[in-house]
Motif scaffolding. Structure first.
Motif, PDB file in Angstrom:
ATOM      1  N   TYR A   1      30.006  91.525  44.583  1.00 46.21           N
ATOM      2  CA  TYR A   1      30.125  92.267  45.757  1.00 46.21           C
ATOM      3  C   TYR A   1      30.972  93.469  45.691  1.00 46.21           C
ATOM      4  O   TYR A   1      31.207  94.291  46.505  1.00 46.21           O
ATOM      5  CB  TYR A   1      30.823  91.199  46.920  1.00 46.21           C
ATOM      6  N   CYS A   2      31.549  93.756  44.415  1.00 52.88           N
ATOM      7  CA  CYS A   2      32.841  94.341  44.462  1.00 52.88           C
ATOM      8  C   CYS A   2      32.515  95.907  43.759  1.00 52.88           C
ATOM      9  O   CYS A   2      31.786  96.040  42.555  1.00 52.88           O
ATOM     10  CB  CYS A   2      34.153  93.758  43.524  1.00 52.88           C
TER      11      CYS A   2
ATOM     12  N   CYS B   1      32.627  91.411  39.902  1.00 52.46           N
ATOM     13  CA  CYS B   1      32.381  90.525  40.947  1.00 52.46           C
ATOM     14  C   CYS B   1      31.051  90.938  41.751  1.00 52.46           C
ATOM     15  O   CYS B   1      31.049  92.269  41.745  1.00 52.46           O
ATOM     16  CB  CYS B   1      33.516  90.153  42.028  1.00 52.46           C
TER      17      CYS B   1
ATOM     18  N   ASN C   1      35.335  92.946  35.552  1.00 49.31           N
ATOM     19  CA  ASN C   1      34.865  91.643  35.952  1.00 49.31           C
ATOM     20  C   ASN C   1      33.509  91.683  36.717  1.00 49.31           C
ATOM     21  O   ASN C   1      32.921  90.658  36.810  1.00 49.31           O
ATOM     22  CB  ASN C   1      35.912  91.044  36.952  1.00 49.31           C
TER      23      ASN C   1
ATOM     24  N   CYS D   1      38.779  97.687  36.188  1.00 49.31           N
ATOM     25  CA  CYS D   1      38.379  96.184  35.880  1.00 49.31           C
ATOM     26  C   CYS D   1      37.178  95.941  35.076  1.00 49.31           C
ATOM     27  O   CYS D   1      35.898  96.997  35.267  1.00 49.31           O
ATOM     28  CB  CYS D   1      38.006  95.726  37.538  1.00 49.31           C
TER      29      CYS D   1
HETATM   30 FE1  SF4 Z   1      37.709  93.324  39.756  1.00 50.53          FE
HETATM   31 FE2  SF4 Z   1      36.696  93.677  42.348  1.00 50.53          FE
HETATM   32 FE3  SF4 Z   1      36.572  91.235  41.123  1.00 50.53          FE
HETATM   33 FE4  SF4 Z   1      38.983  92.260  41.662  1.00 50.53          FE
HETATM   34  S1  SF4 Z   1      37.090  91.780  43.119  1.00 50.53           S
HETATM   35  S2  SF4 Z   1      38.323  91.195  39.673  1.00 50.53           S
HETATM   36  S3  SF4 Z   1      38.418  94.350  41.382  1.00 50.53           S
HETATM   37  S4  SF4 Z   1      35.518  93.157  40.414  1.00 50.53           S
END
Ligand code: SF4
Ligand code: 5AD
Length: 476
Positions: free
Chosen positions: A200-201, A198, A196, A194
């Motif tokens: 928290y992730c 985010c 992205n 991934c």
């Molecule tokens: Fe990627 Fe986690 Fe965001 Fe999903 S929640 S898009 S796995 S960073």
């Protein structure tokens, strides 16, 4: 468990050749078999998401390929593989506790080999912890290198070495043997990683950057599955909407789906997960025109507050989310939409939480997976100052569930009196008199008429609850 053994492609590409290690492992299992007159046993335990289930099917496939039989009983195993999840602290704690319980198995059987795989061991501090405090664990296999399992096992059994390399590789290993859990429902990873981040992730840190499988490899795997009788196929990726962007010849997810839909047969295609910032109208149009794509969509919202969405680094707001949601409901009437929601993210005020509740009322999801925010070491959100007290998180979580139960119950009630096509999952685990299955929209249905797992039946829906439908089989 059904011992189907398919190959996901023609041979390993983009990954290191494991052939010499496979030979060493086969010699090892042969000697175990000769010593006791029976095949050595491997137990695989899986935590976490469907990607992990798919990874475990590859681990089990490789284990069978090198001479193990798969067992459901850890106490009978010669090899235990624990495939872990790191998404929330609770998942890590459970995995560590189970690994702790295997200590006594190792004491009883010193030749037992224990490997810990998956997202948890892609983190250096967890590798260190296992190395230091769990001396009976022989090796770790971070998610991005699971194809190296024969190598680590070979190094363990020949040199007596413990292997704790926190390696991360941006590779796509094709051609791994897969031992599927089911004979009618299959998971197909179409991409890994991934991009992205985010806030928290942990996923981008433990699964690495996005890399897509070639469309030809995916199409070949799905075709093989359909020909082998699989009737429910789920395409997997952390963000399937950005599938193909990294390929030499870029191919959008919508066009992959269109090509897959062209495969002849009686099957249904699901996919997960989508990111609202990347879900396109083109994708919805392909779904609306398709013959095989399920009319269901999992679109994680995470929060209904624009302020929190921005702090989460999600790159969309309420308006953008609702725009794609309204479009899919317009183009595909009756589509089931599910979502993920996090409560108690750092800085979430009562007003922000109210925004999430108001989004639930507006979006009317069929179902949500709700989570209490769990700080993950190394992520930006874990370092944010205004962490929310546990009692406040718990209270909000309860309010969220109460509202969603009401909405889910109402959404399901609309199906009472309709006839649904249901894929039977066989006898219910909790009640021998009852059978269960799932509609094409992935809703759970209970019925009394005996029907083997894997068969499609038409069910008249008699009654609805928030989490399930109850009905009567009218035709097989
Ligand atoms: Fe990627 Fe986690 Fe965001 Fe999903 S929640 S898009 S796995 S960073
Ligand atoms: N805390 C709580 N929930 C999380 N998720 C991901 N990371 C966290 C975290 N740190 C949830 C998101 C995601 C789902 C798979 O797990 O809602 O969509």
């Amino acid at each position: 468990m059904v011992d189907k053994h398919l190959r996901s492609s023609d041979g390993p590409t983009g990954a290191v050749d494991m052939t010499p290690y496979i030979s060493v492992c086969r010699a090892h299992t042969e000697s175990l078999r000769a010593a006791r007159g029976a095949a050595p046993q491997c137990f695989v335990l899986t935590f976490g998401c469907q990607q992990n289930v798919a990874d475990s099917e590859k681990l089990a496939g490789m284990a069978v390929d090198i001479g193990y039989e798969i067992t459901d009983a850890p106490e009978q195993a010669d090899l235990i593989l624990v495939n872990t999840c790191a998404i929330r602290e609770h998942a890590e704690k459970r995995a560590l506790s189970i690994v702790g319980q295997y200590k006594h198995l190792k004491e009883k059987n010193p030749s037992l080999v224990i490997g810990v795989c998956g997202c948890m061991v892609a983190q250096e501090h967890r590798c260190e912890q296992l190395k230091r405090s769990y001396p009976y664990v022989s090796f770790v296999i971070p998610t991005s290198v699971i194809y190296r399992f024969p190598q680590y096992l070979a190094e363990t059994v020949t040199k007596g070495k413990r292997v704790f390399r926190a390696e991360e590789e941006h590779t796509v290993a094709e051609g791994l043997p897969i031992r599927r859990e089911s004979s009618y429902r299959a998971f197909v990873s179409i991409m890994y990683g991934c991009n992205n981040f985010c806030s928290y992730c942990i996923v981008p840190y433990v699964r690495g950057r996005e890399r897509s499988r070639a469309p030809e490899d995916v199409i070949r795997e799905v075709k093989t599955l359909v020909q082998a009788g699989y009737s429910d196929i789920t395409l997997l990726g952390q963000n399937v909407n950005s599938y193909g962007k990294d390929l030499e010849e870029p191919c959008s997810f919508a066009s992959l789906l269109r090509r897959l839909d062209g495969i002849e047969g009686d099957y249904i295609l699901h996919f997960m997960t989508s990111h609202p910032k990347d879900a396109t109208r083109e994708l919805i149009d392909v779904m609306a025109q398709s013959r095989h794509v399920a009319h269901s969509f999992h679109l994680p919202l995470q929060s209904g507050s624009d302020r929190i969405l921005s702090r989460m680094n999600r790159h969309y707001d309420r308006a953008k989310y609702l725009d794609i949601l309204d479009y899919m409901r317009e183009q595909i009437p009756g589509i089931a939409v599910t979502s993920d929601v996090i409560v108690g993210f750092p800085g979430e005020s009562e007003a922000d939480f109210e925004d999430t509740l108001s989004m639930l009322r507006r979006a009317r999801f069929d179902m949500i997976y709700s989570f209490i925010y769990s700080p993950r070491k190394g992520t930006p959100a874990a370092a944010m100052e205004d962490q929310i007290p546990r009692e406040v998180q718990n209270a909000r979580f309860d309010r969220l569930l109460a509202l969603q139960n009401e909405i889910s119950g109402e959404a399901n009630a609309l199906l009472v009196g309709s006839v649904q096509r249901v894929l039977s999952e066989g006898k219910s685990k909790n009640d021998a008199e009852t059978y269960t299955g799932r509609t094409a929209q992935n809703k759970i249905v209970f019925f009394k008429e005996p029907c083997p797992a894997g068969e499609w039946v038409s069910v008249h829906i008699d009654r609805a609850e928030a989490f399930a439908l109850h009905g009567t089989v009218i035709t097989k």
